[in-house]
Design a protein around this motif. Structure first.
Motif: not given
Length: 125
Positions: A78-82, A84-92
């Motif tokens: 779950v932490s890994k998924v979160e 990854d989502k935060m990394s995508n959000d930061m890139a956006y």
């Protein structure tokens, strides 16, 4: 003759007693050893029972540890998924910031050009 038969029987009886005495002693020793073996077997049964109890306890602990490990693995997933989502959000967000900087730079250039035009218009008056 009866007397001689009787004496002969007595002699045989005495001789048999002498011959059987070591066998009786041997049988007595065997009985003692069998008793010792039975005692040892009883102790072994007790130890085996104790071992079975310990093994059950270890199995229970192992099951608990397995459940904890699975829970931790799930939390890690779950932490890994979160992450990854935060990394995508930061890139956006980073892309948005770059676009905003470009827009601000364009606004500054246009504003500068407008100030030049305003200055020219003021000088013509």
């Amino acid at each position: 003759m009866e007397s001689s038969n009787s004496e002969l029987l007595k002699a045989i009886e005495i001789m048999l007693k002498k011959e059987l005495e070591p066998i009786k002693t041997e049988i007595g020793l065997m009985k003692t050893e069998i008793g010792s073996v039975k005692t040892e077997i009883g102790l072994m049964k007790t130890e085996i029972g104790s071992m079975k109890t310990e093994i059950k306890s270890i199995k229970t602990q192992l099951d608990e540890h397995t459940q904890i490990l699975r829970s931790l693995e799930h939390k890690a997933d779950v932490s890994k998924v979160e992450q990854d989502k935060m990394s995508n959000d930061m890139a956006y967000i980073k892309g948005d910031i770059k676009a905003l900087r470009k827009d601000i730079t364009n606004v500054e250039i246009i504003t500068s050009s407008n100030w030049n035009d305003i200055a020219k218009l003021k000088s013509v008056k």
